[in-house]
Motif scaffolding. Structure first.
Motif, PDB file in Angstrom:
ATOM      1  N   ARG A 192       0.833  -1.213   0.000  1.00 23.17           N
ATOM      2  CA  ARG A 192       0.000   0.000   0.000  1.00 23.17           C
ATOM      3  C   ARG A 192       0.866   1.262   0.000  1.00 23.17           C
ATOM      4  N   ALA A 193       1.958   1.242   0.756  1.00 25.89           N
ATOM      5  CA  ALA A 193       2.853   2.397   0.787  1.00 25.89           C
ATOM      6  C   ALA A 193       3.468   2.647  -0.582  1.00 25.89           C
ATOM      7  N   ALA A 194       3.857   1.564  -1.273  1.00 23.94           N
ATOM      8  CA  ALA A 194       4.430   1.712  -2.611  1.00 23.94           C
ATOM      9  C   ALA A 194       3.389   2.253  -3.584  1.00 23.94           C
TER      10      ALA A 194
ATOM     11  N   GLU B  97      -8.440  -5.719  -2.781  1.00 30.40           N
ATOM     12  CA  GLU B  97      -9.630  -4.860  -2.707  1.00 30.40           C
ATOM     13  C   GLU B  97      -9.456  -3.736  -1.688  1.00 30.40           C
ATOM     14  N   ARG B  98      -8.659  -3.965  -0.671  1.00 28.24           N
ATOM     15  CA  ARG B  98      -8.435  -2.950   0.362  1.00 28.24           C
ATOM     16  C   ARG B  98      -7.941  -1.639  -0.223  1.00 28.24           C
TER      17      ARG B  98
ATOM     18  N   MET C 178     -12.376 -14.811  -7.713  1.00 26.57           N
ATOM     19  CA  MET C 178     -13.291 -14.408  -8.776  1.00 26.57           C
ATOM     20  C   MET C 178     -14.122 -13.204  -8.345  1.00 26.57           C
ATOM     21  N   LYS C 179     -14.539 -13.193  -7.090  1.00 29.48           N
ATOM     22  CA  LYS C 179     -15.292 -12.058  -6.568  1.00 29.48           C
ATOM     23  C   LYS C 179     -14.430 -10.808  -6.580  1.00 29.48           C
ATOM     24  N   ALA C 180     -13.139 -10.946  -6.290  1.00 28.29           N
ATOM     25  CA  ALA C 180     -12.230  -9.797  -6.324  1.00 28.29           C
ATOM     26  C   ALA C 180     -12.107  -9.242  -7.738  1.00 28.29           C
TER      27      ALA C 180
END
Length: 360
Positions: free
Chosen positions: A150-152, A173-174, A216-218
């Motif tokens: 996330r930082a990158a 997804e986050r 698949m949901k992602a």
């Protein structure tokens, strides 16, 4: 001399069953039975994460069969524990085993954002898309705590730098709050790796990765958020997971994927031993047949490193796989290869943080 202890047995939640020495080790260990061994004495290896201060975080690639020139990996080792992972032998460079060590002794590059910022700000830096997760999964379970991926991403978003992501974890997804704005500026593409729809098989093959149906949901969630997403059917293992190929392509299209790619299983270095061991434990009745097909796809060997064939294999069975993917993609209306070029024209080098702070 007594018989060796029957140490080769599966560990719940882990892919590898043993911890063989890496190819650079000068010593070998042999376990012997001292009479005290019992079947119920099994030790469950715990995940250990060590902090690593990296000196550089962008790696360059000139392999003709790899689609990116630059990559960054926030972690060494991968808790997903996929038994087929071609990156396992890289743990040998750390004097650790490509077996259980690879999925339990992990390294987090805690200064990733700082070093990446410095490399992107160099005067001679040429902006090209950076692949996040070329060697190990950037969204493996420990990312939930360490948040290095996330930082990158936040840094790349800040300076309008394009990137691609490969993962098999729905944790991606986050970061939709970063990915969606990047997608609007044509700065990101995400590939979700799904090689089977069988949850029982996946639990053995890639024990700590997100279940196939959840991946698949992602795909659907990313697509609905406007993030360009593709599916990688990787790796295809003959007589094990290749039966799901067409169904994966069909479901990927229905969930909003724009492209499908695939690779066939690769077994470099120590991975040959680990994969054979895994087959003998989980699918002994099919082990010889699976390895025979793999060898047919690699010129009679367990692995052929030829750039022209190592990703897709060679021979009759490899050609059948290629045609099956081609037909499935045509029926589903998907591209075989991604035809979108990410935007590198808006890149603005980031400012390196100074202990004196910002004056202007």
């Amino acid at each position: 001399m007594s018989d060796p202890i029957p140490m080769i047995r599966p560990h719940k939640g882990r892919g590898a069953a043993s911890n063989p020495e890496g190819r650079f080790e000068s010593t070998r260990h042999q376990a012997e039975d001292d009479g005290w061994y019992r079947e119920d004495d099994e030790h469950r290896p715990e995940t250990e994460v060590r902090e690593e201060l990296a000196r550089s975080v962008i790696t360059r690639n000139d392999s003709p069969d790899v689609a990116f020139e630059q990559a960054t990996n926030p972690y060494r080792g991968c808790e997903h524990g996929c038994i087929y992972c071609f990156a396992r032998p890289s743990h040998s460079y750390l004097n650790l085993s490509p077996g259980l060590d690879f999925e339990t002794k992990l390294f987090a590059k805690t200064n990733l954002e700082e070093i990446l910022r410095g490399e992107l700000s160099k005067r001679n830096y040429v902006c090209k898309p950076i692949n996040i997760g070329s060697n190990t999964d950037p969204y493996q379970p420990i990312e939930k705590k360490w948040r290095l991926t996330r930082a990158a991403l936040a840094l790349l978003n800040e300076c309008n730098h394009p990137c691609t992501i490969v993962t098999k974890n729905a944790l991606v997804e986050r970061d939709l709050d970063i990915l969606a704005p990047m997608a609007q500026r044509n700065l990101v593409q995400v590939f979700v790796s799904i090689n089977s729809l069988d949850n029982k098989l996946a639990a053995k093959l890639e024990p700590r990765a997100t279940a196939p149906h959840r991946r698949m949901k992602a795909v659907e969630t990313l697509a609905q958020a406007g993030v360009p997403v593709g599916v990688l059917v990787a790796p295809i293992i003959p007589a094990l997971n290749e039966r799901d190929l067409e169904a994966i392509v069909e479901q990927a299209a229905a969930r909003g994927a724009k492209a499908v790619g695939y690779t066939c299983v690769r077994l470099p270095h120590e991975l040959k031993q680990l994969f054979r061991e895994w087959l003998d434990l989980h699918y002994p009745e099919r082990a010889a047949h699976i390895m025979s097909l793999i060898q047919q796809m690699n010129g009679g060997k367990d692995y052929d490193s030829n750039f022209a064939t190592r990703m897709r294999g060679q021979g009759v069975f490899a050609e059948i796989i290629r045609k099956r993917v081609q037909v499935a993609c045509r029926k589903a209306g998907l591209h075989r290869a991604w035809d979108v070029v990410l935007d590198t024209s808006c890149f603005v080098p980031p400012r390196v943080r100074s202990p004196q702070g910002e004056l202007f």
